[in-house]
Design a protein around this motif. Structure first.
Motif, PDB file in Angstrom:
ATOM      1  N   VAL A 145      45.453   9.852  21.844  1.00  0.00           N
ATOM      2  CA  VAL A 145      44.341  10.726  22.235  1.00  0.00           C
ATOM      3  C   VAL A 145      43.348   9.867  23.001  1.00  0.00           C
ATOM      4  O   VAL A 145      42.921   8.823  22.495  1.00  0.00           O
ATOM      5  N   ILE A 146      43.007  10.250  24.216  1.00  0.00           N
ATOM      6  CA  ILE A 146      42.021   9.489  24.987  1.00  0.00           C
ATOM      7  C   ILE A 146      40.805  10.384  25.195  1.00  0.00           C
ATOM      8  O   ILE A 146      40.875  11.402  25.886  1.00  0.00           O
ATOM      9  N   GLU A 147      39.731  10.015  24.520  1.00  0.00           N
ATOM     10  CA  GLU A 147      38.523  10.828  24.563  1.00  0.00           C
ATOM     11  C   GLU A 147      37.739  10.531  25.838  1.00  0.00           C
ATOM     12  O   GLU A 147      37.614   9.373  26.218  1.00  0.00           O
ATOM     13  N   ARG A 148      37.195  11.571  26.460  1.00  0.00           N
ATOM     14  CA  ARG A 148      36.462  11.430  27.727  1.00  0.00           C
ATOM     15  C   ARG A 148      37.328  10.671  28.738  1.00  0.00           C
ATOM     16  O   ARG A 148      36.906   9.692  29.360  1.00  0.00           O
ATOM     17  N   ALA A 149      38.573  11.143  28.885  1.00  0.00           N
ATOM     18  CA  ALA A 149      39.543  10.464  29.751  1.00  0.00           C
ATOM     19  C   ALA A 149      39.030  10.336  31.182  1.00  0.00           C
ATOM     20  O   ALA A 149      39.409   9.425  31.908  1.00  0.00           O
ATOM     21  N   GLU A 150      38.136  11.254  31.569  1.00  0.00           N
ATOM     22  CA  GLU A 150      37.659  11.217  32.973  1.00  0.00           C
ATOM     23  C   GLU A 150      36.811   9.982  33.268  1.00  0.00           C
ATOM     24  O   GLU A 150      36.558   9.661  34.423  1.00  0.00           O
ATOM     25  N   THR A 151      36.398   9.246  32.215  1.00  0.00           N
ATOM     26  CA  THR A 151      35.579   8.047  32.473  1.00  0.00           C
ATOM     27  C   THR A 151      36.447   6.808  32.713  1.00  0.00           C
ATOM     28  O   THR A 151      35.937   5.742  32.997  1.00  0.00           O
ATOM     29  N   PHE A 152      37.765   6.944  32.567  1.00  0.00           N
ATOM     30  CA  PHE A 152      38.647   5.792  32.756  1.00  0.00           C
ATOM     31  C   PHE A 152      39.294   5.813  34.139  1.00  0.00           C
ATOM     32  O   PHE A 152      39.450   6.876  34.730  1.00  0.00           O
TER      33      PHE A 152
END
Length: 695
Positions: free
Chosen positions: A559-566
């Motif tokens: 699970v990658i939380e706030r994926a848009e920041t990576f």
């Protein structure tokens, strides 16, 4: 190798140029301009149409216009802070010139009432009256020729004006010597390129906006020169590594056969090919300098181990280096079983080894009892001595520069060097950063690696995700939960991970969830990781410390939380942590709506493909080369004219030209070779010149 006298005027102090004093020289340094030659490649990025118009009436404001006027009355400000106005009349219209904070005597001098002047600047309409606030140029009519019809606009920095740069650049151009041509005559004719000095002049005197395109002959020629000089330097570095004659390390194949026979699967065709390429390099008399590039899960570790066995079979030693201790331990864990199959002694050396324990390892290494060493950069230290180092493998290349590659190679007087990276690199970047290396690519996955199903989920559905996780954990599955990077503060990262850890622990139960973040002491971090690897904890909440190399086959949910920041490459690496076992794996990219256009594009690319090379190409297209490898530590060249992403084909031409020239004329002693030396000096590639003279 001393600098050719012909170039001296271009290497003088900046202050020898007209109009440049100590203060301006210091300001220009911020633009990377330290010598007159640097101004030659400080090219304008756009231009302003300064063609004469009969009247302001002929244009649609707001716009820039150049007209001849008769100066009328002056109206100084009535109170402080008000503007100073001067009325002027062109052939059809009266309008105002407006100045703030200007001295009256200066303006009386600049614009004497009743006289003609040429003014150029931005005209706007204010309260029905046309105004030009702070004209860019006010010239006497007889000096009108000083103002070009199309004025180039240069990059600026604090304390530097357009006028200063234009004048300094003109001064530098006046010093350009007549240099012999370094571009191959056939290549130059085919491309229709101008001579170097003509190309510089043309780039500084654009006639229209079309002249700023990278496809114009002048700009293309200058971009090629940069690529060519850079590729020559890389090729010379490669040649000097080669010249440090290598040792022929020929494997018997005995140890490799023992390992392959015991493995439950066969090597892929790509792995077999890479092992063959590396073995052939090691058996050759010159030093190997090869890059092993493989996507997540393509089986690089096994290929690397086969290469280390060649060194051992040949009677020598091998070393494998990783950038961090966690990764070094990962490599150790991955190699221990393989080493046991081959009956080879493998040890780990990191900064944590102290005292007697360290002394014992160093003695065993020096006497050849340790055949393969795994370590961090601690293996660079002076007291680490090998009995007979044949092969040095460096993992995660982009953290090590060319200089360190050479330093490591120097440990074994002639050790072969293999560099591994799990970050697929688009061809243009591979050319720029690793032009000095041969490349082996692992472009297929070993059998049994299952595709990872990837889905996009909004953070508003957090409860659903936690519920699914509870279900999966109940079935004995393991999961990673990666927390977002909060700002650039480790403290905040730690807080966000800590908060998520508390939340999941409350939802899933005591002892099920473990936490790893950058602020923890190394021993706690290792313990938390070890507990997860052993399956004691089921969910590992982490900041990005798990990005590279962690291997837990039972973990099948990411699970990658706030994926848009990576970044894309980072997301691809994180996803690669699952899908390593027999279970069907899932990666949930949780995003916070609304997504930016770039964020949405990144997440969709990731959802639609698992091909690291395609992802890397996309990443390059979206972010640019510097960001992709973090220019600061990447050692990527900083080109002034050339654009690595958009001119890959030109870079490939430059690379083959550079290699051909050095093949025909390794000491650059021919007429063209001598011409090329001028180019290397001009573009600060004097390192290359030292490399020739060393040889």
């Amino acid at each position: 190798m001393s600098r050719p006298e012909l170039l001296f005027p271009l290497f003088a102090d900046l202050e020898t140029l007209e109009g440049v004093g100590p203060k301006s020289a210091k300001a220009l340094a911020a633009l990377g301009v330290e010598k007159p030659k640097d101004l030659l490649l400080l090219l304008p990025h756009s231009g302003i149409d300064r063609a004469r118009k009969p009247s302001v009436r002929d244009v649609v404001p707001p716009t820039t216009v150049t007209v001849e006027v008769v100066v009328g009355a002056h109206f100084p400000p009535r109170s402080k802070g008000r503007p100073y106005r001067v009325m002027v009349q062109d052939s059809a219209l009266e309008f105002q010139l407006v100045f703030f904070h200007a001295r009256g005597d200066y303006l009386q001098n600049l614009l004497p009432t009743g006289q003609k002047r040429l003014v150029s600047g931005r005209v706007e309409v204010f309260d029905g009256i046309a105004q030009m606030v702070h004209p860019d140029h006010v010239l006497r009519v007889e000096d009108a020729a000083e103002l070009p019809e199309f004025e180039p606009v240069y990059p600026l920095t604090a304390g530097v004006t357009q006028k200063l740069v234009a004048k300094a650049a003109a001064g530098a151009m006046a010093r350009m010597p007549d240099l012999p041509e370094w571009v191959d005559a056939g290549q130059k004719a085919k491309a229709g390129w101008p001579d170097w000095a003509d190309a510089i002049r043309a780039a500084h005197k654009p006639q229209s906006n079309a002249d700023f395109a990278e496809t114009t002959p002048a700009r293309q020629r200058l971009a090629y020169d940069e690529f060519f000089a850079h590729q020559l330097t890389l090729s010379l570095a490669r040649a000097s590594l080669r010249r440090g004659t290598g040792r022929e390390s020929r494997g018997t194949g005995a140890l490799q056969r023992m390992v392959l026979a015991a493995l439950p699967y066969q090597l892929t065709a790509a792995q077999t090919r890479a092992v063959a390429e590396i073995s052939a390099d090691m058996a050759a008399p010159s030093r190997m300098n090869r890059l092993l590039q493989g996507d997540v899960g393509s089986g690089k570790t096994l290929v690397a181990f086969m290469a280390l066995l060649v060194a051992v079979e040949a009677g020598g030693q091998g070393v494998m280096m990783a950038p961090t201790e966690i990764l070094a331990r990962q490599h150790l864990a991955g190699l221990v079983d393989l080493a046991a199959l081959a009956g080879v002694r493998l040890e780990l050396l990191t900064g944590r080894d102290k005292g007697a324990e360290r002394g014992r390892k160093l003695a065993d290494l020096a006497e050849g009892r340790i055949q393969i060493l795994v370590g961090t950069h601690a293996v660079f230290q002076k007291d680490v001595v090998f009995q007979d180092l044949r092969l040095a493998i460096v993992d995660e290349q982009h953290r090590f520069g060319v200089a360190q590659r050479m330093e490591l190679g120097a440990k074994g007087q002639s050790a072969d060097v293999l560099v591994m990276t799990a970050t697929p690199i688009p061809r243009s970047l591979a050319l720029a950063s690793y032009g000095d290396m041969d490349v082996s690519v692992l472009d297929e996955k070993p059998p049994g690696r299952k595709p990872v199903q990837t889905a996009l989920v909004s953070t508003t559905r957090m409860d659903e995700v936690v519920e699914k996780l509870r279900h999966a954990v109940g079935e004995g599955r393991q999961a990673y939960w990666v927390c977002p990077l909060v700002e650039d503060s480790e403290v905040l990262d730690y807080a966000s991970a800590e908060a998520r850890f508390q939340h999941l622990r409350a939802a899933l139960g005591e002892g099920v969830v473990a936490l790893v973040h950058g602020q923890m002491p190394a021993s706690e971090k290792d313990a938390a990781m070890a507990g997860f690897v052993a399956g004691q904890s089921k969910v590992l909440v982490a900041t990005t410390v798990i990005e590279v190399g962690v291997n837990v086959p039972n973990a099948s949910i990411m699970v990658i939380e706030r994926a848009e920041t990576f970044g894309l490459a980072q997301l691809h690496q994180l996803r690669g942590r699952v899908g390593r076992g027999s279970a069907h794996s899932t990666c949930l990219l949780m995003y916070q709506a609304p997504l930016s256009e770039g964020g949405e594009r990144r997440l969709k690319v990731l959802r639609d493909t698992e091909d690291g090379f395609r992802i890397a190409e996309e990443d390059l297209a979206m972010r640019g080369a510097g960001d992709l490898i973090g220019t600061a530590q990447s050692g990527l060249p900083r080109f002034r004219v050339a654009d690595m992403e958009r001119q890959t084909a030109l870079m490939a031409v430059a690379q083959s030209d550079a290699r051909k020239l050095l093949h025909d004329d390794p000491g650059l002693t021919s007429d063209r070779g001598k011409a090329v030396r001028n180019l290397l000096w001009l573009l600060d590639q004097d390192r290359a010149i030292r490399l020739i003279s060393v040889g």
